[in-house]
Design a protein around this motif. Structure first.
Motif, PDB file in Angstrom:
ATOM      1  N   ARG A  35       2.212 -39.326  15.471  1.00  9.79           N
ATOM      2  CA  ARG A  35       2.841 -38.129  16.036  1.00  9.79           C
ATOM      3  C   ARG A  35       3.931 -38.547  16.995  1.00  9.79           C
ATOM      4  O   ARG A  35       3.667 -39.289  17.933  1.00  9.79           O
ATOM      5  N   GLY A  89      -0.151 -31.349  23.779  1.00  9.45           N
ATOM      6  CA  GLY A  89      -0.583 -31.310  22.383  1.00  9.45           C
ATOM      7  C   GLY A  89      -1.925 -31.966  22.154  1.00  9.45           C
ATOM      8  O   GLY A  89      -2.283 -32.257  21.009  1.00  9.45           O
ATOM      9  N   TYR A  90      -2.688 -32.192  23.233  1.00  8.04           N
ATOM     10  CA  TYR A  90      -4.050 -32.724  23.077  1.00  8.04           C
ATOM     11  C   TYR A  90      -5.050 -31.577  23.005  1.00  8.04           C
ATOM     12  O   TYR A  90      -4.864 -30.535  23.640  1.00  8.04           O
ATOM     13  N   ILE A  91      -6.106 -31.801  22.228  1.00  7.12           N
ATOM     14  CA  ILE A  91      -7.144 -30.788  22.086  1.00  7.12           C
ATOM     15  C   ILE A  91      -7.996 -30.782  23.352  1.00  7.12           C
ATOM     16  O   ILE A  91      -8.430 -31.848  23.812  1.00  7.12           O
ATOM     17  N   ALA A 107      -8.398 -40.142  19.714  1.00  5.28           N
ATOM     18  CA  ALA A 107      -9.447 -40.675  18.835  1.00  5.28           C
ATOM     19  C   ALA A 107      -9.152 -42.106  18.396  1.00  5.28           C
ATOM     20  O   ALA A 107     -10.076 -42.915  18.240  1.00  5.28           O
ATOM     21  N   GLY A 108      -7.873 -42.431  18.196  1.00  8.45           N
ATOM     22  CA  GLY A 108      -7.519 -43.800  17.798  1.00  8.45           C
ATOM     23  C   GLY A 108      -7.789 -44.771  18.929  1.00  8.45           C
ATOM     24  O   GLY A 108      -8.435 -45.815  18.749  1.00  8.45           O
TER      25      GLY A 108
END
Ligand code: PRP
Ligand code: URA
Length: 243
Positions: free
Chosen positions: A108, A196-198, A205-206
């Motif tokens: 992204r 843009g992070y949940i 997660a990576g």
């Protein structure tokens, strides 16, 4: 979020999924344990996501007699989205040892939040009928929508997205662009934040799987949040059905 708006969305109700997801989210969970949990959750979500795959009849010879058995009919492809989707592959291969694994590399862009493709070695024509996109996070939905575009262009007949956590904005984006794609997740969280992070989410997660907490270097004097906040507002208007 009103999940009934998205008939293609399947949120696991399994108590083991809820239990393991809480451990995964915990900021104290270190990469080794985090990877184990990604694998275990992938197994459980994969089991649910494959529940409607078709079978064809076969004859099995048991030590005692012949009987009618079944074998999976479609050829299945696993499509891990690099990097974070890698952690979901082994569990899915345990469930379906004959599945093909086709990697797609996307990251992204930190300003536009748009996916940038950097790896794709798909052959000219599709070699499988059913594709399972593996990516732990469905945030803006940009990466998954781009992966579906690639797979449809390839000729995949049926596509499912398997993620651990989704944002409502990402579900709306993916369902809007590709209403035929089933989305299987462990949870749908509250929203995206201005980067843009949940949220509440689990972070990156990576990085949490691979222990890469330093992250990439950013441009001095530039705050990506200036641009990402507008992208997120646009996605939230889309989710609310506003122009
Ligand atoms: C993360 C994640 C998804 C993407 C989701 O990957 O694994 O691929 O972000 O975001 P989106 O729904 O807004 O597109 P990232 O770009 O951080 O790359 P990485 O897996 O290499 O860390
Ligand atoms: N990618 C992640 O790894 N986490 C998020 O919250 C959003 C995108």
């Amino acid at each position: 979020m009103d999940a009934s708006r998205f008939p293609n969305l399947h949120v696991s109700q399994h108590p083991l999924v809820a239990h393991k997801l809480a451990l995964l989210r915990d900021k104290g969970t270190e990469p080794k344990k985090f990877r184990e949990l990604v694998r275990e959750l992938s197994w459980l979500l994969g089991y649910e996501a494959m529940a409607d795959l078709s079978t064809q009849p076969i004859t099995v010879e048991t030590p005692l007699e012949s009987m009618a058995g079944a074998e999976l009919e479609p050829k299945v492809g696993l499509i891990p989205v690099l990097r974070a989707g890698l952690g979901m592959v082994d569990a899915m291969l345990e469930l379906m040892p004959s599945a093909e694994v086709w990697h797609i590399g996307l990251y992204r862009d930190e300003r536009s939040l748009k996916p940038v493709e950097y790896y794709n070695k798909l052959p000219d024509a599709a070699t499988v009928q059913v594709c399972l996109i593996l990516d732990p996070m469905l945030a803006t939905g940009g990466s998954s929508a781009a992966t579906v575009d690639i797979l449809k262009h390839w000729g995949a007949a049926r596509i499912k997205q398997v993620s651990l956590i989704a944002a409502p904005e990402g579900v709306a984006t993916l369902s809007g662009a590709h209403p035929d794609v089933d989305i299987h997740v462990a949870a749908v969280d509250r929203a995206l934040n201005e980067r843009g992070y949940i949220v509440p989410g689990l972070g990156d997660a990576g990085d949490r799987q691979f222990g890469t907490f330093a992250g990439p270097s950013s441009e001095p004097g530039h705050d990506p949040a200036d641009e990402t906040a507008e992208v997120v507002r646009r996605l939230q208007r889309n989710l609310a059905g506003e122009p």
